[in-house]
Design a protein around this motif. Structure first.
Motif, mmCIF file in Angstrom:
data_model
loop_
_atom_site.group_PDB
_atom_site.id
_atom_site.type_symbol
_atom_site.label_atom_id
_atom_site.label_comp_id
_atom_site.label_asym_id
_atom_site.label_seq_id
_atom_site.Cartn_x
_atom_site.Cartn_y
_atom_site.Cartn_z
ATOM 1 N N ASP A 1 12.906 -27.122 27.790
ATOM 2 C CA ASP A 1 12.800 -25.703 27.464
ATOM 3 C C ASP A 1 13.954 -25.292 26.567
ATOM 4 N N CYS A 2 13.647 -24.928 25.336
ATOM 5 C CA CYS A 2 14.702 -24.577 24.375
ATOM 6 C C CYS A 2 14.651 -23.081 24.060
ATOM 7 N N PRO A 3 15.676 -22.342 24.487
ATOM 8 C CA PRO A 3 15.695 -20.903 24.241
ATOM 9 C C PRO A 3 15.938 -20.569 22.765
ATOM 10 N N GLU A 4 16.480 -21.534 22.021
ATOM 11 C CA GLU A 4 16.815 -21.238 20.628
ATOM 12 C C GLU A 4 15.586 -21.120 19.740
ATOM 13 N N CYS A 5 14.655 -22.063 19.920
ATOM 14 C CA CYS A 5 13.482 -22.052 19.033
ATOM 15 C C CYS A 5 12.216 -21.643 19.774
ATOM 16 N N ASN A 6 12.338 -21.194 21.036
ATOM 17 C CA ASN A 6 11.148 -20.842 21.830
ATOM 18 C C ASN A 6 10.148 -21.988 21.893
ATOM 19 N N PRO B 1 14.147 -28.404 11.285
ATOM 20 C CA PRO B 1 13.968 -28.718 12.709
ATOM 21 C C PRO B 1 15.075 -28.099 13.572
ATOM 22 N N CYS B 2 14.732 -27.734 14.781
ATOM 23 C CA CYS B 2 15.731 -27.260 15.755
ATOM 24 C C CYS B 2 16.457 -28.482 16.321
ATOM 25 N N ARG B 3 17.694 -28.263 16.794
ATOM 26 C CA ARG B 3 18.416 -29.429 17.316
ATOM 27 C C ARG B 3 17.816 -29.972 18.610
ATOM 28 N N CYS B 4 16.924 -29.202 19.263
ATOM 29 C CA CYS B 4 16.273 -29.729 20.467
ATOM 30 C C CYS B 4 15.322 -30.883 20.136
ATOM 31 N N MET B 5 14.963 -31.062 18.858
ATOM 32 C CA MET B 5 14.035 -32.138 18.501
ATOM 33 C C MET B 5 14.619 -33.510 18.795
HETATM 34 ZN ZN LIG Z 1 14.745 -25.856 19.990
#
Ligand SMILES: [Zn+2]
Length: 252
Positions: free
Chosen positions: A29-34, A55-59
Motif C-alpha cells: 500500500d503506497c500512500p504516495e501514488c495511491n 514511476p513511483c519509488r514503490c515500483m
Molecule cells: Zn507508490
C-alpha cells in the motif's frame, strides 16, 4: 461562460487530475501514488506541453515482492534471513560474512556452497536470493530434484524449451540441492545434460547464480568437467565447501 485555458494550464489540469486518481496495484500500500505505481508530470518541449509519466519509488518494492512471489520463496522469506542465520562457530560466521559480501559486491559472480547436510546451506542461499530480490532484481528458485523430474517428463516437447529457457535466462537463479540423487548415487547423464544446458547459458551471459549442493565442487568436476570448471571460474572467492568431519570445518 466557459473559462479559457492556455495549453499549459490545460495539460497541468490533466496532470493534477491524474495524480489524484486511485490505482489498482495490490500487495503493497503506497500512500504516495495511491497504488497507481506512477506519477504524471508536465513536460515542456519548445512551447509544447505534454503529460508524461514517471514511476513511483514503490515500483522497486513491488518488483521485489513479485519476484519473491514468483520464485516460490515467499513462505520462507521471513524465516531464512541473514539475521536468523546462527553464527555460534567460526565456520558459520565465515559463511555468513562471505554471503553478505557476495550480495554487496556482486556484479556477475556466482555463489556455491557444497558439502555436509544440515549445515544451513539452504538458509544462507535463501537469504542471499531474497536480498538480491530486494535490490530490485528478478529471479527464480529451482529445487533441483523436483524441477529436473518435471523437465525430464517434458523432454522433446515445447514445454521443455519454455521451462528450461526461463531457468537459463532468469536475472537471478537459485538452484537448491544441485545434482541431488537418491542415496548419493552419481547423477545420470540426463541430469548432467540439464545442468550443463542451464549453467553454460548463464556462464556465457554472466547471469547471477546461487547454488547449494550436498556435493563438493570437486565431485561435480568429477561428474562433468565442463560444468564444474565453469562454476569454479565464476564463483572464485565465493566457493565454499563444508567438510565432512563433525566439526564442520570449512575450506575453499
Ligand atoms: Zn507508490
Amino acid at each position: 461562460m466557459a473559462q479559457s485555458y492556455s495549453p499549459k494550464d490545460h495539460e497541468q489540469r490533466r496532470v493534477d487530475q491524474y495524480n489524484k486518481t486511485k490505482g489498482g496495484l495490490e500487495g503493497y500500500d503506497c500512500p504516495e501514488c495511491n497504488n497507481r505505481g506512477n506519477f504524471a508530470r508536465l513536460y515542456e518541449d519548445n512551447g509544447y506541453y505534454e503529460m508524461v509519466m514517471r514511476p513511483c519509488r514503490c515500483m522497486k518494492i513491488r518488483k521485489s515482492l513479485w519476484a519473491i512471489e514468483k520464485s516460490g520463496l515467499s513462505s520462507v522469506m521471513k524465516k531464512l534471513t541473514f539475521d536468523s542465520f546462527e553464527t555460534s562457530t567460526t565456520w558459520q560466521e565465515y559463511i555468513k560474512n562471505k554471503a553478505i559480501a557476495f550480495v554487496k559486491d556482486n556484479t556477475d559472480k556466482w555463489f556455491y556452497i557444497g558439502g555436509q547436510v544440515g549445515s544451513g546451506k539452504t538458509h544462507i542461499c535463501t537469504a542471499i536470493t531474497i536480498s538480491l530480490f530486494k535490490q530490485g532484481k528478478d529471479g527464480l528458485y529451482m529445487l533441483w530434484k523436483d524441477k529436473t523430474a518435471e523437465l525430464k517428463g517434458l523432454m522433446n516437447t515445447e514445454g521443455y524449451d519454455k521451462q528450461i529457457s526461463e531457468l537459463k535466462k532468469a536475472e537471478v537463479l537459485y538452484i537448491d540441492d544441485f545434482l541431488k540423487t537418491p542415496n548419493k548415487k552419481p547423477p545420470s547423464s540426463a541430469d548432467i545434460n540439464i545442468a550443463f544446458e542451464i549453467l553454460n547459458y548463464r556462464y556465457i551471459n554472466k547471469l547471477i547464480t546461487v547454488i547449494s549442493s550436498e556435493w563438493a565442487l570437486s565431485d561435480v568436476i568429477e561428474f562433468d568437467e565442463a560444468t564444474g570448471s565453469r562454476i569454479k571460474e565464476l564463483t572464485g572467492e565465493y566457493l565454499l565447501t563444508i567438510s565432512k568431519n563433525s566439526k564442520k570445518n570449512y575450506r575453499h
